[in-house]
Design a protein around this motif. Structure first.
Motif, PDB file in Angstrom:
ATOM      1  N   GLY A   1      19.816 -23.298   3.106  1.00  0.00           N
ATOM      2  CA  GLY A   1      18.510 -23.808   2.678  1.00  0.00           C
ATOM      3  C   GLY A   1      18.691 -24.891   1.631  1.00  0.00           C
TER       4      GLY A   1
ATOM      5  N   GLY B   1      14.181 -28.073  -2.570  1.00  0.00           N
ATOM      6  CA  GLY B   1      13.823 -26.996  -3.496  1.00  0.00           C
ATOM      7  C   GLY B   1      15.008 -26.429  -4.268  1.00  0.00           C
TER       8      GLY B   1
ATOM      9  N   GLY C   1      17.541 -24.589  -3.272  1.00  0.00           N
ATOM     10  CA  GLY C   1      18.856 -24.751  -2.629  1.00  0.00           C
ATOM     11  C   GLY C   1      19.460 -26.115  -2.911  1.00  0.00           C
TER      12      GLY C   1
ATOM     13  N   ASP D   1      20.575 -22.458  11.955  1.00  0.00           N
ATOM     14  CA  ASP D   1      19.606 -21.419  11.633  1.00  0.00           C
ATOM     15  C   ASP D   1      20.415 -20.209  11.187  1.00  0.00           C
ATOM     16  N   VAL D   2      20.232 -19.776   9.934  1.00  0.00           N
ATOM     17  CA  VAL D   2      21.065 -18.694   9.404  1.00  0.00           C
ATOM     18  C   VAL D   2      20.836 -17.358  10.127  1.00  0.00           C
TER      19      VAL D   2
ATOM     20  N   ASN E   1      20.392 -18.729   0.172  1.00  0.00           N
ATOM     21  CA  ASN E   1      19.128 -19.194  -0.417  1.00  0.00           C
ATOM     22  C   ASN E   1      18.047 -19.493   0.617  1.00  0.00           C
TER      23      ASN E   1
ATOM     24  N   ILE F   1      11.850 -18.334   4.013  1.00  0.00           N
ATOM     25  CA  ILE F   1      10.522 -18.742   4.490  1.00  0.00           C
ATOM     26  C   ILE F   1       9.502 -17.722   3.985  1.00  0.00           C
TER      27      ILE F   1
ATOM     28  N   VAL G   1      15.206 -14.339   8.591  1.00  0.00           N
ATOM     29  CA  VAL G   1      15.821 -15.409   7.779  1.00  0.00           C
ATOM     30  C   VAL G   1      16.478 -14.825   6.528  1.00  0.00           C
ATOM     31  N   HIS G   2      15.767 -13.981   5.818  1.00  0.00           N
ATOM     32  CA  HIS G   2      16.295 -13.497   4.544  1.00  0.00           C
ATOM     33  C   HIS G   2      17.395 -12.452   4.728  1.00  0.00           C
TER      34      HIS G   2
ATOM     35  N   PRO H   1      14.055 -15.091  -8.773  1.00  0.00           N
ATOM     36  CA  PRO H   1      13.212 -16.053  -9.502  1.00  0.00           C
ATOM     37  C   PRO H   1      11.765 -15.586  -9.571  1.00  0.00           C
ATOM     38  N   GLY H   2      11.103 -16.029 -10.628  1.00  0.00           N
ATOM     39  CA  GLY H   2       9.651 -15.898 -10.710  1.00  0.00           C
ATOM     40  C   GLY H   2       9.027 -17.131 -10.086  1.00  0.00           C
ATOM     41  N   PHE H   3       7.981 -17.657 -10.700  1.00  0.00           N
ATOM     42  CA  PHE H   3       7.258 -18.816 -10.134  1.00  0.00           C
ATOM     43  C   PHE H   3       8.061 -20.096 -10.374  1.00  0.00           C
TER      44      PHE H   3
ATOM     45  N   THR I   1       8.190 -25.512  -6.177  1.00  0.00           N
ATOM     46  CA  THR I   1       8.843 -26.079  -4.988  1.00  0.00           C
ATOM     47  C   THR I   1       7.797 -26.196  -3.870  1.00  0.00           C
TER      48      THR I   1
ATOM     49  N   THR J   1       6.066 -22.771  -3.171  1.00  0.00           N
ATOM     50  CA  THR J   1       4.903 -22.363  -3.977  1.00  0.00           C
ATOM     51  C   THR J   1       3.716 -23.292  -3.699  1.00  0.00           C
TER      52      THR J   1
HETATM   53  P1  NAP Z   1      11.718 -24.142   0.151  1.00  0.00           P
HETATM   54  O1  NAP Z   1      11.404 -25.313  -0.737  1.00  0.00           O
HETATM   55  O2  NAP Z   1      10.767 -23.763   1.212  1.00  0.00           O
HETATM   56  O3  NAP Z   1      13.178 -24.370   0.767  1.00  0.00           O
HETATM   57  C1  NAP Z   1      13.767 -23.425   1.630  1.00  0.00           C
HETATM   58  C2  NAP Z   1      14.739 -24.126   2.536  1.00  0.00           C
HETATM   59  O4  NAP Z   1      15.301 -23.149   3.449  1.00  0.00           O
HETATM   60  C3  NAP Z   1      14.051 -25.192   3.407  1.00  0.00           C
HETATM   61  O5  NAP Z   1      14.806 -26.381   3.438  1.00  0.00           O
HETATM   62  C4  NAP Z   1      13.993 -24.507   4.766  1.00  0.00           C
HETATM   63  O6  NAP Z   1      13.971 -25.397   5.870  1.00  0.00           O
HETATM   64  C5  NAP Z   1      15.285 -23.706   4.743  1.00  0.00           C
HETATM   65  N1  NAP Z   1      15.282 -22.700   5.789  1.00  0.00           N
HETATM   66  C6  NAP Z   1      14.230 -21.934   6.240  1.00  0.00           C
HETATM   67  N2  NAP Z   1      14.605 -21.148   7.236  1.00  0.00           N
HETATM   68  C7  NAP Z   1      15.905 -21.409   7.470  1.00  0.00           C
HETATM   69  C8  NAP Z   1      16.853 -20.899   8.399  1.00  0.00           C
HETATM   70  N3  NAP Z   1      16.516 -19.962   9.303  1.00  0.00           N
HETATM   71  N4  NAP Z   1      18.121 -21.391   8.372  1.00  0.00           N
HETATM   72  C9  NAP Z   1      18.456 -22.351   7.474  1.00  0.00           C
HETATM   73  N5  NAP Z   1      17.619 -22.851   6.565  1.00  0.00           N
HETATM   74  C10 NAP Z   1      16.352 -22.394   6.552  1.00  0.00           C
HETATM   75  O7  NAP Z   1      11.921 -22.812  -0.724  1.00  0.00           O
HETATM   76  P2  NAP Z   1      12.393 -22.616  -2.260  1.00  0.00           P
HETATM   77  O8  NAP Z   1      11.179 -22.435  -3.060  1.00  0.00           O
HETATM   78  O9  NAP Z   1      13.402 -23.628  -2.645  1.00  0.00           O
HETATM   79  O10 NAP Z   1      13.079 -21.174  -2.121  1.00  0.00           O
HETATM   80  C11 NAP Z   1      14.490 -20.986  -2.001  1.00  0.00           C
HETATM   81  C12 NAP Z   1      14.797 -19.504  -2.063  1.00  0.00           C
HETATM   82  O11 NAP Z   1      14.315 -18.964  -3.299  1.00  0.00           O
HETATM   83  C13 NAP Z   1      14.124 -18.697  -0.954  1.00  0.00           C
HETATM   84  O12 NAP Z   1      14.972 -17.658  -0.538  1.00  0.00           O
HETATM   85  C14 NAP Z   1      12.897 -18.141  -1.651  1.00  0.00           C
HETATM   86  O13 NAP Z   1      12.434 -16.984  -1.012  1.00  0.00           O
HETATM   87  C15 NAP Z   1      13.432 -17.880  -3.041  1.00  0.00           C
HETATM   88  N6  NAP Z   1      12.398 -17.815  -4.073  1.00  0.00           N
HETATM   89  C16 NAP Z   1      11.583 -18.885  -4.350  1.00  0.00           C
HETATM   90  C17 NAP Z   1      10.617 -18.767  -5.350  1.00  0.00           C
HETATM   91  C18 NAP Z   1       9.692 -19.903  -5.717  1.00  0.00           C
HETATM   92  O14 NAP Z   1       8.825 -19.698  -6.578  1.00  0.00           O
HETATM   93  N7  NAP Z   1       9.809 -21.087  -5.141  1.00  0.00           N
HETATM   94  C19 NAP Z   1      10.475 -17.575  -6.045  1.00  0.00           C
HETATM   95  C20 NAP Z   1      11.309 -16.510  -5.735  1.00  0.00           C
HETATM   96  C21 NAP Z   1      12.276 -16.641  -4.752  1.00  0.00           C
HETATM   97  P3  NAP Z   1      12.539 -25.892   6.442  1.00  0.00           P
HETATM   98  O15 NAP Z   1      11.994 -26.760   5.356  1.00  0.00           O
HETATM   99  O16 NAP Z   1      12.892 -26.657   7.679  1.00  0.00           O
HETATM  100  O17 NAP Z   1      11.748 -24.639   6.684  1.00  0.00           O
END
Ligand code: NAP
Length: 252
Positions: free
Chosen positions: A12, A16, A18, A62-63, A89, A92, A112-113, A183-185, A188, A191
């Protein structure tokens, strides 16, 4: 290319959190395999790393797809060397209240996760065991503690915590540590998508979130990258099986 450097894989990594982790690990001297759904999506992250003098390769996978994961790890190994750092990381969200959540939304999030982290860790662990060194960092979430509208996501993120602790027990004897960041909020696209789903302006959602965050601001991807860099570093070898909440305050 990249020989002699530690090789890391960040899934990922296109955007964001990643992307920030990939850039930070490269700054810390690692060669980084940036994995996301398409190779093209990883181009900006790779360009940022190589533009700053680092080594990186873009890999589309795709992971949740076992064959694609095997190919991705093979490519990174060939181009940058065997990976001994893995950051799971990719993620979705498919939020909905339980009575409106369909099976496809449950399956997609869990795939995915959980399946993704399982497949990636299984594909990379052999390199870590061979090297008698490894660092796995899994992205959990404060949602693991429960969050309205996120039964699928909360279950997957809580599942990742059990996965983390179990791998820490199994792989510790080989010099491999396994930890999770919750992580919290964080600001990206994820959110921003949450705000859209709720029908509120992103700035409004941020304001509401910040009111409940003790340090008085929203998190940035770099906040998570900093914690990941610590857990991925050689000096963190006695920290394993932990979940670090990076949420601007206590999570619960
Ligand atoms: P993001 O901006 O949506 O980025 C996630 C990335 O993962 C995107 O580039 C997405 O590609 C990619 N992805 C999705 N499905 C995939 C797959 N099957 N194989 C490979 N890549 C894939 O999310 P983020 O906010 O950076 O979040 C990153 C991680 O932190 C996630 O695990 C999320 O659950 C966790 N997290 C985030 C927050 C937050 O507040 N943002 C809080 C707690 C935890 P596409 O764009 O093509 O879908």
């Amino acid at each position: 290319m990249g020989q002699g450097k530690t090789t890391a894989i960040v899934t990922g990594g296109a955007r964001g959190i990643g992307a920030a982790i990939a850039r930070r690990l490269a700054c810390d001297g690692m060669a980084v395999g940036v994995v996301d759904l398409t190779k093209e999506a990883c181009a900006a992250t790779v360009a940022a790393i190589t533009g700053a003098g680092g080594s990186a390769v873009a890999v589309g996978a795709d992971v949740a797809d076992e064959a694609a994961v095997a190919r991705a790890v093979g490519t990174v190994t060939e181009v940058l060397g065997p990976p001994t750092v893995l950051v799971n990381n990719a993620g979705i969200i498919r939020d909905n209240l339980l009575f409106k959540m369909d099976v496809a939304d449950w399956d997609a999030v869990v795939a995915v996760h959980l399946r993704g982290a399982f497949l990636m860790s299984k594909a990379v662990q052999g390199h870590m065991v061979d090297a008698r060194f490894g660092r796995i960092v899994n992205l959990s979430s404060t949602s693991a503690l429960g969050n309205r509208g996120q039964a699928n996501y909360a279950a997957a993120k809580a599942g990742l915590q059990g996965f983390t602790k179990t791998l820490a027990i199994e792989l510790g004897r080989y010099g491999v540590t396994v930890n999770a960041i919750a992580p919290g909020f964080i600001e990206t696209d994820m959110t921003a998508a949450t705000a859209e789903r709720m029908g509120v302006d992103f700035d409004e959602l941020k304001k509401l979130a910040v009111e409940r965050i003790p340090v008085g601001r929203a998190g940035q991807p770099e906040d998570i990258a900093h914690a990941a860099a610590f857990l991925a570093s050689p000096g963190a070898g006695f920290v394993s099986g932990q979940v670090i909440y990076v949420a601007g305050g206590p999570a619960a």
